[in-house]
Design an enzyme around this catalytic site. Sequence first.
Site, PDB file in Angstrom:
ATOM      1  N   GLU A 192       0.838  -1.209   0.000  1.00 20.43           N
ATOM      2  CA  GLU A 192       0.000   0.000   0.000  1.00 20.43           C
ATOM      3  C   GLU A 192       0.866   1.249   0.000  1.00 20.43           C
ATOM      4  O   GLU A 192       2.045   1.196   0.364  1.00 20.43           O
ATOM      5  CB  GLU A 192      -0.807  -0.037   1.301  1.00 20.43           C
ATOM      6  CG  GLU A 192      -2.236   0.225   1.347  1.00 20.43           C
ATOM      7  CD  GLU A 192      -2.982   1.102   0.397  1.00 20.43           C
ATOM      8  OE1 GLU A 192      -2.422   1.712  -0.541  1.00 20.43           O
ATOM      9  OE2 GLU A 192      -4.187   1.211   0.617  1.00 20.43           O
ATOM     10  N   ASP A 193       0.278   2.367  -0.377  1.00 21.19           N
ATOM     11  CA  ASP A 193       1.015   3.627  -0.297  1.00 21.19           C
ATOM     12  C   ASP A 193       1.055   4.184   1.116  1.00 21.19           C
ATOM     13  O   ASP A 193       2.088   4.608   1.602  1.00 21.19           O
ATOM     14  CB  ASP A 193       0.437   4.671  -1.274  1.00 21.19           C
ATOM     15  CG  ASP A 193      -1.075   4.861  -1.146  1.00 21.19           C
ATOM     16  OD1 ASP A 193      -1.734   4.188  -0.324  1.00 21.19           O
ATOM     17  OD2 ASP A 193      -1.620   5.709  -1.896  1.00 21.19           O
TER      18      ASP A 193
ATOM     19  N   ASP B 287      -3.694   5.376   6.766  1.00 19.58           N
ATOM     20  CA  ASP B 287      -4.178   6.644   7.322  1.00 19.58           C
ATOM     21  C   ASP B 287      -5.165   6.315   8.444  1.00 19.58           C
ATOM     22  O   ASP B 287      -4.765   5.995   9.557  1.00 19.58           O
ATOM     23  CB  ASP B 287      -4.789   7.454   6.178  1.00 19.58           C
ATOM     24  CG  ASP B 287      -5.205   8.853   6.579  1.00 19.58           C
ATOM     25  OD1 ASP B 287      -4.539   9.448   7.438  1.00 19.58           O
ATOM     26  OD2 ASP B 287      -6.200   9.363   6.032  1.00 19.58           O
TER      27      ASP B 287
ATOM     28  N   PHE C  34      -1.164  16.116   4.612  1.00 17.72           N
ATOM     29  CA  PHE C  34      -1.572  15.447   3.377  1.00 17.72           C
ATOM     30  C   PHE C  34      -0.407  15.448   2.401  1.00 17.72           C
ATOM     31  O   PHE C  34       0.138  16.489   2.062  1.00 17.72           O
ATOM     32  CB  PHE C  34      -2.804  16.113   2.766  1.00 17.72           C
ATOM     33  CG  PHE C  34      -3.464  15.223   1.751  1.00 17.72           C
ATOM     34  CD1 PHE C  34      -4.355  14.226   2.157  1.00 17.72           C
ATOM     35  CD2 PHE C  34      -3.175  15.342   0.398  1.00 17.72           C
ATOM     36  CE1 PHE C  34      -4.931  13.367   1.231  1.00 17.72           C
ATOM     37  CE2 PHE C  34      -3.748  14.492  -0.540  1.00 17.72           C
ATOM     38  CZ  PHE C  34      -4.640  13.512  -0.112  1.00 17.72           C
TER      39      PHE C  34
ATOM     40  N   ARG D 135       0.645  12.154  -8.759  1.00 21.79           N
ATOM     41  CA  ARG D 135       1.189  10.830  -8.448  1.00 21.79           C
ATOM     42  C   ARG D 135       2.588  10.638  -9.037  1.00 21.79           C
ATOM     43  O   ARG D 135       3.351   9.806  -8.570  1.00 21.79           O
ATOM     44  CB  ARG D 135       0.299   9.722  -9.044  1.00 21.79           C
ATOM     45  CG  ARG D 135      -1.070   9.593  -8.415  1.00 21.79           C
ATOM     46  CD  ARG D 135      -1.714   8.301  -8.902  1.00 21.79           C
ATOM     47  NE  ARG D 135      -3.150   8.247  -8.682  1.00 21.79           N
ATOM     48  CZ  ARG D 135      -3.737   7.828  -7.559  1.00 21.79           C
ATOM     49  NH1 ARG D 135      -2.998   7.456  -6.543  1.00 21.79           N
ATOM     50  NH2 ARG D 135      -5.040   7.785  -7.465  1.00 21.79           N
TER      51      ARG D 135
HETATM   52  P1  IMP Z   1      -7.362   4.899   5.071  1.00 23.43           P
HETATM   53  O1  IMP Z   1      -8.467   3.970   4.720  1.00 23.43           O
HETATM   54  O2  IMP Z   1      -7.866   6.144   5.743  1.00 23.43           O
HETATM   55  O3  IMP Z   1      -6.234   4.274   5.863  1.00 23.43           O
HETATM   56  O4  IMP Z   1      -6.805   5.488   3.739  1.00 23.43           O
HETATM   57  C1  IMP Z   1      -6.022   4.836   2.903  1.00 23.43           C
HETATM   58  C2  IMP Z   1      -5.995   5.499   1.547  1.00 23.43           C
HETATM   59  O5  IMP Z   1      -6.285   6.902   1.612  1.00 23.43           O
HETATM   60  C3  IMP Z   1      -4.613   5.402   0.992  1.00 23.43           C
HETATM   61  O6  IMP Z   1      -4.443   4.229   0.270  1.00 23.43           O
HETATM   62  C4  IMP Z   1      -4.533   6.639   0.125  1.00 23.43           C
HETATM   63  O7  IMP Z   1      -5.016   6.346  -1.156  1.00 23.43           O
HETATM   64  C5  IMP Z   1      -5.430   7.639   0.773  1.00 23.43           C
HETATM   65  N1  IMP Z   1      -4.667   8.629   1.582  1.00 23.43           N
HETATM   66  C6  IMP Z   1      -4.598   8.718   2.917  1.00 23.43           C
HETATM   67  N2  IMP Z   1      -3.785   9.720   3.308  1.00 23.43           N
HETATM   68  C7  IMP Z   1      -3.320  10.276   2.171  1.00 23.43           C
HETATM   69  C8  IMP Z   1      -2.404  11.365   1.901  1.00 23.43           C
HETATM   70  O8  IMP Z   1      -1.828  12.023   2.777  1.00 23.43           O
HETATM   71  N3  IMP Z   1      -2.179  11.622   0.580  1.00 23.43           N
HETATM   72  C9  IMP Z   1      -2.758  10.920  -0.428  1.00 23.43           C
HETATM   73  N4  IMP Z   1      -3.603   9.901  -0.223  1.00 23.43           N
HETATM   74  C10 IMP Z   1      -3.880   9.580   1.069  1.00 23.43           C
HETATM   75 MG    MG Z   2      -4.537   4.187  -1.950  1.00 19.83          MG
END
Ligand code: IMP
Ligand code: MG
Length: 180
Positions: A99-100, A103, A152, A165
């Site tokens: 994963e990237d 969050d 962010f 990206r």
């Molecule tokens: P989560 O479900 O809140 O953990 O979010 C995961 C997804 O939200 C990641 O795979 C990203 O695609 C996106 N995301 C969360 N934080 C960021 C950020 O700081 N920049 C860009 N995308 C983010």
């Molecule tokens: Mg993502």
Amino acid sequence: MYGNEIKKILVDKNTIAARVRELGKRISEDFKGESITLVCTLRGGCVFFADLIREIDGDVEIDFIAVSSYGAGTSTSGEVKMVKDLSEPIKGKNIIIVEDIIDTGVTLSYLKKLLAAREPKSLKICSLLDKPSRRKVEFEGDYIGFEIENEFVVGYGLDYNQKLRHLPDVCVLSPEVYGG
Ligand code: IMP
Ligand code: MG
């Protein structure tokens, strides 16, 4: 080098490359003598994934999955949707989801549950970035590149409204861009 939409470089490409090498080495050691399937989460994980798989020494297969949790903007909708499933069954295989960023943890806990139900031999999470202060659900990755503050970020695969990206570094987005 970057335009006004970028506030600063948070993790530069050389630092990323060095860390990706370390992660690849750890994964290679942890799975010595085993085969591994690395699963790229589209679209954010693609740049990290392409670099990481080339740092792994061993018997490697790759697959791709896409889930979406974000609408437009910088916060999650809280709802996760499967957009593209894996191409191969994973029963009895060693799986690492790549994963990237972790969050709120909502996306990966959904994805982990979904894949765990298919009975892989093992299931690990590798994420380039981790924002532990943002968790809404309890979730921990197994291989983490960098822990970052609640800012962010874009670049190296991460987007803002599908843009940026392609930037080679992980950068902090200017809050003016999203009215923050
Ligand atoms: P989560 O479900 O809140 O953990 O979010 C995961 C997804 O939200 C990641 O795979 C990203 O695609 C996106 N995301 C969360 N934080 C960021 C950020 O700081 N920049 C860009 N995308 C983010
Ligand atoms: Mg993502």
